[in-house]
Scaffold this active site. Structure first.
Site, PDB file in Angstrom:
ATOM      1  N   ASP A 124       0.993  -1.215  -0.051  1.00  0.00           N
ATOM      2  CA  ASP A 124      -0.053   0.228   0.076  1.00  0.00           C
ATOM      3  C   ASP A 124       1.039   1.253  -0.176  1.00  0.00           C
ATOM      4  O   ASP A 124       1.995   1.193   0.784  1.00  0.00           O
ATOM      5  CB  ASP A 124      -0.884   0.081   1.370  1.00  0.00           C
ATOM      6  CG  ASP A 124      -1.872   1.182   1.294  1.00  0.00           C
ATOM      7  OD1 ASP A 124      -1.415   2.071   1.623  1.00  0.00           O
ATOM      8  OD2 ASP A 124      -2.892   0.714   1.366  1.00  0.00           O
ATOM      9  N   CYS A 127       1.339   3.032   3.610  1.00  0.00           N
ATOM     10  CA  CYS A 127       1.588   2.074   4.863  1.00  0.00           C
ATOM     11  C   CYS A 127       2.997   2.422   5.091  1.00  0.00           C
ATOM     12  O   CYS A 127       4.087   2.530   4.429  1.00  0.00           O
ATOM     13  CB  CYS A 127       1.816   0.731   4.402  1.00  0.00           C
ATOM     14  SG  CYS A 127       2.530  -0.482   5.207  1.00  0.00           S
ATOM     15  N   CYS A 130       5.485  -0.149   4.675  1.00  0.00           N
ATOM     16  CA  CYS A 130       5.740  -0.330   3.290  1.00  0.00           C
ATOM     17  C   CYS A 130       6.739   0.472   2.719  1.00  0.00           C
ATOM     18  O   CYS A 130       7.528  -0.001   1.745  1.00  0.00           O
ATOM     19  CB  CYS A 130       4.353  -0.231   2.292  1.00  0.00           C
ATOM     20  SG  CYS A 130       3.235  -1.595   2.891  1.00  0.00           S
ATOM     21  N   ARG A 154      -5.213  -0.870   1.500  1.00  0.00           N
ATOM     22  CA  ARG A 154      -5.914  -1.446   2.833  1.00  0.00           C
ATOM     23  C   ARG A 154      -7.093  -0.866   3.025  1.00  0.00           C
ATOM     24  O   ARG A 154      -7.950  -1.592   3.405  1.00  0.00           O
ATOM     25  CB  ARG A 154      -4.910  -1.094   3.757  1.00  0.00           C
ATOM     26  CG  ARG A 154      -3.539  -1.709   3.975  1.00  0.00           C
ATOM     27  CD  ARG A 154      -2.719  -1.259   4.866  1.00  0.00           C
ATOM     28  NE  ARG A 154      -2.575   0.222   4.953  1.00  0.00           N
ATOM     29  CZ  ARG A 154      -1.773   0.974   5.819  1.00  0.00           C
ATOM     30  NH1 ARG A 154      -1.595   0.354   6.994  1.00  0.00           N
ATOM     31  NH2 ARG A 154      -1.925   2.220   5.666  1.00  0.00           N
TER      32      ARG A 154
END
Length: 240
Positions: A124, A127, A130, A154
């Site tokens: 994502d 995130c 991430c 998400r």
């Protein structure tokens, strides 16, 4: 008399119900439940009377031969006091096959010249972990790890992240666009036939609940961020 007996035997045979095979009984039961994930295979499990149902998503269920009872959970084999999760083994094998068959042109791939193995990361753009993982992409490549990104917004397909990720996948340079998005920079809006919704749906089917969700080449999932050196070591130990 012989004709009469023959006819009687034929009528009796016709009146006898044909017993469905476990494969058909289980498939029919799932169809009646409007189960929306296709069945890949049905086979006997190590437990008498219980059949393993392999879904096309890679997940595994268990069912009785008549399709009356279904069980979802781990089947543990114990030998000499040592547990072995048969369900996890089967699911990793199946999920690995599903994910490794994703079309390369639909993924955003960061690869070294001579990769030793690969990981597939459901990601994502908003995130935090991430972004942290992506900041180490060069280190992962230097360690021989090819990183294949699949989209997993998400907040769902109506979220801002989903819109940004569709623009990323449709950009002239998706790798540069993904890096910009993960750095918090604006990405020029773009539209095209893109795989974001399909990848999001697949992520849900294979058990992704958060990001980053990292799948090793053998199908084993690592939920969450791992430092590059540690992740590379795990990936190299779990090649196909």
């Amino acid at each position: 008399m012989r004709l009469k007996l023959g006819l009687a035997a034929m009528l009796a045979l016709a009146a006898t119900p044909v017993m469905a095979t476990p494969d058909q009984a289980i498939r029919d039961a799932l169809k009646q439940l409007n189960f929306d994930v296709p069945v890949k295979a049905v086979s006997a499990s190590p437990v008498e009377g219980l059949h393993m149902v392999e879904l096309e998503s890679g997940r595994v269920l268990y069912a009785t031969a008549d399709g009356k009872y279904f069980v979802q959970g781990a089947l543990i084999e114990v030998n000499d006091g040592q547990p072995r999760n048969l369900t996890s083994i089967a699911e990793a094998r199946n999920i690995g096959a599903v994910i490794n068959e994703l079309p390369q042109q639909e993924l955003i791939v960061f690869a070294p010249e001579q990769p030793k193995t690969h990981i597939t990361v459901f990601t994502d753009v908003d995130c935090g972990y991430c972004r942290k993982l992506h900041a180490e992409i060069d280190e992962l490549n230097e360690l021989g790890i090819e990183v294949r990104y699949a989209a997993f917004p998400r907040g769902g397909m109506q979220s801002r992240a989903a819109s940004v990720m569709q623009s990323v996948w449709c950009a002239e340079d998706p790798k540069a666009a993904l890096t910009a998005a993960k750095q918090g920079d604006d990405v020029e809006a773009a539209s095209c036939a893109n795989p974001v919704a399909r990848q999001f749906a697949l992520g849900q089917q294979v058990g992704v609940q958060g990001t980053p969700a990292i799948f090793l080449a053998n199908g084993v999932m690592i939920p969450g961020y791992q430092p590059a050196a540690q992740l590379a070591a795990i990936a190299l130990e779990n090649q196909q």
